[in-house]
Write a protein that holds these residues in place. Structure first.
Motif, PDB file in Angstrom:
ATOM      1  N   GLY A   3       3.708 -11.217  -3.179  1.00 58.06           N
ATOM      2  CA  GLY A   3       2.949 -10.030  -2.822  1.00 58.06           C
ATOM      3  C   GLY A   3       3.778  -9.066  -1.994  1.00 58.06           C
ATOM      4  O   GLY A   3       4.948  -9.327  -1.678  1.00 58.06           O
ATOM      5  N   ARG A   4       3.144  -7.952  -1.636  1.00 57.77           N
ATOM      6  CA  ARG A   4       3.805  -6.936  -0.824  1.00 57.77           C
ATOM      7  C   ARG A   4       2.837  -6.444   0.248  1.00 57.77           C
ATOM      8  O   ARG A   4       1.649  -6.269  -0.004  1.00 57.77           O
ATOM      9  N   GLY A   5       3.379  -6.200   1.432  1.00 52.57           N
ATOM     10  CA  GLY A   5       2.608  -5.573   2.486  1.00 52.57           C
ATOM     11  C   GLY A   5       2.959  -4.097   2.543  1.00 52.57           C
ATOM     12  O   GLY A   5       4.135  -3.740   2.638  1.00 52.57           O
ATOM     13  N   LEU A   6       1.959  -3.233   2.456  1.00 49.79           N
ATOM     14  CA  LEU A   6       2.166  -1.784   2.468  1.00 49.79           C
ATOM     15  C   LEU A   6       1.723  -1.247   3.823  1.00 49.79           C
ATOM     16  O   LEU A   6       0.538  -1.250   4.149  1.00 49.79           O
ATOM     17  N   LEU A   7       2.674  -0.786   4.617  1.00 50.05           N
ATOM     18  CA  LEU A   7       2.410  -0.386   5.999  1.00 50.05           C
ATOM     19  C   LEU A   7       2.712   1.091   6.193  1.00 50.05           C
ATOM     20  O   LEU A   7       3.785   1.564   5.841  1.00 50.05           O
ATOM     21  N   GLN A   8       1.733   1.820   6.759  1.00 50.26           N
ATOM     22  CA  GLN A   8       1.919   3.230   7.106  1.00 50.26           C
ATOM     23  C   GLN A   8       1.611   3.425   8.581  1.00 50.26           C
ATOM     24  O   GLN A   8       0.554   3.005   9.067  1.00 50.26           O
ATOM     25  N   VAL A   9       2.551   4.055   9.290  1.00 48.84           N
ATOM     26  CA  VAL A   9       2.427   4.266  10.728  1.00 48.84           C
ATOM     27  C   VAL A   9       2.744   5.711  11.056  1.00 48.84           C
ATOM     28  O   VAL A   9       3.692   6.287  10.507  1.00 48.84           O
TER      29      VAL A   9
END
Length: 540
Positions: free
Chosen positions: A182-188
């Motif tokens: 899987g992939r973790g999609l992070l926006q900050v």
């Protein structure tokens, strides 16, 4: 004459004056023009300097906002790396990946942290749970987090969203570091406003906001179990100087298995290992299910084997078997359902050998009508097994007196089930008791059985193979009602010598119908790789 000369002088003088007047009229506009040009050039340079200064300030503030966002990215990534279980849950339920993991989000994990199995099963201390939840709370509900509490001018960051996008098993792919699941999609977002009075970020004029997006590859946590543990038990207590030559895998008494991490537990088990071997923590990992009995027409029914001085050999002439292909070889599999009375009732003790009794199991390779076949024996014990006195169970290679080459060709399954938890040593309980004399080799699985060795005996080890049971007893333990356990030694007896290999598990899997230790079964959360696909998003 003088008059004419005077007139000539006047004419010459008049011409000079006119010439000077004409020259002065040309120079003055030129001077004014040059001055105006210099004024325009100067003003342009001033305006350009002011514009460059404004651009530089804007770039500096934008760079500061970007730095704050990148700090946030690194802070959240480090948090997820240290608390990997959170990496498979989205930050809130408005995201498209919300339903992937049983409806859990960071928000729900924070609300019921003390009872949520996602957190409790991580075997963390109460302090560690509090610290991780305190940190996670900063990343939900649009909270702005100071980059540095002591330097507010460094700005703030905010987690906009985090999503976990899992892939199906068919879509799992191998990358250099492992299997991508899987992939973790992070926006900050990051913001800085150095013009504000307290030098902190806000949303007023002058605040520079930048938004950054990254992807975090998430890999399957490959099982640390690479071999076949000689002893696998739920209860982590192996008192009384009993020894294991090989690996000890421990799952724990509690549902989560966190009790195995109590102070001194693993260290005591390490002290019980002689020779090569290690303690394999597997908190909460269950045993494989016991195999179902074949149809009555394909199995052999035996009443309890009970008595002194018995001498029995299996398989017997005429016993029923199933012909299967195992590991590419035709194999005769003899199943024995032991301890069942004609009326269908179960005997509390399936095998009870005393004196110098002996059970001989013969397995290996033979030739039948010109065809090479293997021979296996499977015991299904409905009650306890007691090998007392100087009696023994021998596992030999076909018609020889040599020990069987493949230990897994003889498998003993304890099917008794009281439901009493590991560590309780409650009565009644099923047990698998052997003396210290026999040198037997086989695979034992009794999920609700207590294993023990009576006396020191003279053998190097009691069982050469694998024993997977609920718990191990010894003479220092008593039942809840005060009675002593039916077996248990405090000598330096080696109760198991690990000799099964991963190749031997092929035969075990063929009988179980499932992998004895399922591939990828590991209570540990997945592994996070360094983030990739860094992007700066427009408009903060």
């Amino acid at each position: 004459m003088k008059f004419f000369l005077f007139q000539a002088w006047l004419r010459i003088r008049r011409r000079r004056l006119n010439s000077q007047i004409n020259e002065d009229g040309f120079v003055l506009p030129l001077v004014f023009g040059i001055g105006l040009f210099m004024l325009i050039v100067g003003a342009t340079m001033i305006f350009r300097s002011q514009d460059d200064q404004t651009t530089a300030i804007a770039q500096r503030e934008t760079s500061s906002g970007l730095a704050a966002a990148e700090t946030g990215i690194n802070r959240v990534y480090n948090f997820l790396t240290a608390n990997r279980v959170f990496s498979q849950y989205p930050s809130d339920n408005s995201l498209t990946s919300y339903s992937w993991q049983n409806g859990q989000t960071w928000e729900t994990l924070v609300l019921n942290a003390s009872t949520n199995p996602v957190i409790v099963d991580q075997c963390l201390t109460e302090t560690a749970i509090d610290e991780s939840i305190d940190e996670l709370e900063r990343y939900i509900d649009d909270v702005w987090v100071n980059v540095d509490e002591n330097r507010p001018e460094e700005g703030q960051f905010q987690v906009v969203s985090y999503e976990y996008v899992g892939v199906s098993k068919d879509e799992e792919s191998d990358i250099d570091a492992g299997i991508l699941i899987g992939r973790g999609l992070l926006q900050v977002k990051g913001r800085v406003n150095t013009d504000s009075e307290d030098d902190t970020g806000d949303n007023e004029l002058g605040t520079a906001v930048s938004s950054v997006y990254v992807e975090i590859p998430i890999l399957k946590n490959q099982p640390s179990i690479q071999g076949v543990p000689g002893l696998w038990t739920f209860s982590p207590y192996l008192a009384g100087n009993q020894k294991v030559e090989g690996d000890i895998m421990i799952s724990g008494i509690t549902g989560s298995g966190c009790d195995i991490f109590a102070d001194g537990v693993i260290e005591d088990l390490e002290d019980a290992i002689v020779g090569p071997g290690e303690v394999i923590p597997a908190p909460g990992l269950p045993f494989p299910s016991l195999p179902a009995l074949p149809a009555l027409a394909d199995r052999n029914e035996l009443a309890a084997i009970n008595g002194n001085g018995l001498d029995l050999t299996f398989p017997r002439s005429g016993d029923k078997h199933i012909l299967r292909t195992i590991n590419g070889v035709p194999t005769e599999v003899y199943h024995y359902n032991i301890g069942t009375a004609p009326d269908g009732s179960k005997s509390p003790v399936s095998i009870n050998l005393g004196g110098n009794g002996r059970i001989t199991i013969r397995t290996g390779t033979k030739t039948v009508s010109g065809q090479t076949r293997q021979q296996m024996v499977i015991f299904h014990a409905n009650g306890s097994v007691n090998i007392g006195g100087t009696s023994t169970i021998r596992h030999l290679e076909m018609s020889t007196v040599n020990a069987a080459q493949n230990k897994s060709f003889f498998q003993l399954y304890g099917k008794g089930n009281t439901g009493t938890p590991a560590g309780s040593f409650a009565k009644p309980d099923y047990y698998f008791c052997v003396n210290g004399t026999p040198e037997s080799s086989y695979f034992v699985l009794g999920p609700d059985y207590t294993y023990g060795v009576n006396g020191g005996g003279g053998a190097e080890a009691t069982i050469y193979g694998t024993v997977w049971v609920k718990q191990v007893s010894n003479s220092e333990l008593t039942l809840l009602d005060g009675a002593t356990l039916p077996c248990g030694s405090s000598s330096n007896q080696i109760i198991v010598k690990q000799e099964l290999t991963e190749d031997d598990l092929i035969e075990v899997e063929a009988i179980l119908g499932e992998a004895p230790i399922p591939e990828g079964s590991n209570p540990n959360p997945p592994i996070l790789r360094p983030f990739i696909n860094w992007k700066r998003l427009p408009n903060g």
